[in-house]
Design an enzyme around this catalytic site. Sequence first.
Site, mmCIF file in Angstrom:
data_model
loop_
_atom_site.group_PDB
_atom_site.id
_atom_site.type_symbol
_atom_site.label_atom_id
_atom_site.label_comp_id
_atom_site.label_asym_id
_atom_site.label_seq_id
_atom_site.Cartn_x
_atom_site.Cartn_y
_atom_site.Cartn_z
ATOM 1 N N THR A 27 0.868 -1.177 0.000
ATOM 2 C CA THR A 27 0.000 0.000 0.000
ATOM 3 C C THR A 27 0.906 1.228 0.000
ATOM 4 O O THR A 27 2.125 1.108 0.184
ATOM 5 C CB THR A 27 -0.920 0.045 1.236
ATOM 6 O OG1 THR A 27 -0.123 0.293 2.409
ATOM 7 C CG2 THR A 27 -1.707 -1.246 1.416
ATOM 8 N N VAL A 82 7.348 -2.183 7.111
ATOM 9 C CA VAL A 82 7.264 -0.728 7.191
ATOM 10 C C VAL A 82 7.919 -0.141 5.945
ATOM 11 O O VAL A 82 9.039 -0.495 5.587
ATOM 12 C CB VAL A 82 7.962 -0.212 8.471
ATOM 13 C CG1 VAL A 82 7.996 1.311 8.476
ATOM 14 C CG2 VAL A 82 7.248 -0.743 9.714
ATOM 15 N N LYS A 83 7.163 0.745 5.290
ATOM 16 C CA LYS A 83 7.662 1.320 4.045
ATOM 17 C C LYS A 83 8.174 2.728 4.331
ATOM 18 O O LYS A 83 7.461 3.542 4.938
ATOM 19 C CB LYS A 83 6.485 1.372 3.067
ATOM 20 C CG LYS A 83 6.848 1.235 1.626
ATOM 21 C CD LYS A 83 5.535 1.068 0.851
ATOM 22 C CE LYS A 83 5.725 1.059 -0.609
ATOM 23 N NZ LYS A 83 4.435 1.125 -1.305
ATOM 24 N N VAL A 84 9.403 2.986 3.905
ATOM 25 C CA VAL A 84 9.989 4.315 4.118
ATOM 26 C C VAL A 84 10.492 4.840 2.777
ATOM 27 O O VAL A 84 10.892 4.062 1.912
ATOM 28 C CB VAL A 84 11.167 4.279 5.134
ATOM 29 C CG1 VAL A 84 10.727 3.769 6.497
ATOM 30 C CG2 VAL A 84 12.338 3.447 4.612
#
Length: 218
Positions: A27, A82-84
């Site tokens: 997402t 976790v998307k960074v």
Amino acid sequence: MKFFIDTADIAEIRALAATGMVDGVTTNPSLIAKSGRKIAEVIAEICATVPGPVSAEVTAIEAEGMLKEGRYLRAIAHNVAVKVPLTPDGLRACKTLSEEGVMVNVTLCFSPAQALLAAKAGASFISPFVGRLDDIGQDGMGLIAEIVQIYNNYPALKTEVLVASVRHPQHVVAAAKMGADVCTIPPAVLKQLYAHPLTDKGLAAFLADWKKTGQSIL
Ligand code: E4P
């Protein structure tokens, strides 16, 4: 190659998960906004539907804020990645979260140099955006070839190449030919992977011939 789906639409995710083709979900803030729902609620539902990695993106722009948001998102379910963003702060957060045992997906990658930095920061996934490069007249899949080549030179690197911003089935096929680890695919493109006019034509002919026999298998 693993197939992730690139959506926050839970109805789509449930339907596609039932096909057995879905290994994970990605997402981003735009997709969460489109869902019209709270991020924690939608990520929890996706994680309960798909056992593989589910990327949820931070929106802070400084490392400390990313760490707080990342730990919050990671606490939603064990399969949250976790998307960074690929910024100096994003890579600092990536290194810390990875050292804490959190899966991190580094997103918005547009160059091989950026992919190298993400791998050094311990990312579980690097997300090069092929479609957005194609959109500005550059070679999206050429970037994937370069990253795969670089990563293959260093077998100790554990970062998986996650082909993102996929626009059509040819992106998926090219990614598989190059040996990319994962492709995150919009639902419409995943459905297109099944389609071939000769499959439809052949099936119609088989069924017509079968009907003439008057038989039934059961
Ligand atoms: C990947 O993680 C992103 O969510 C996505 O692939 C972006 O695709 P777009 O360029 O179609 O927005």
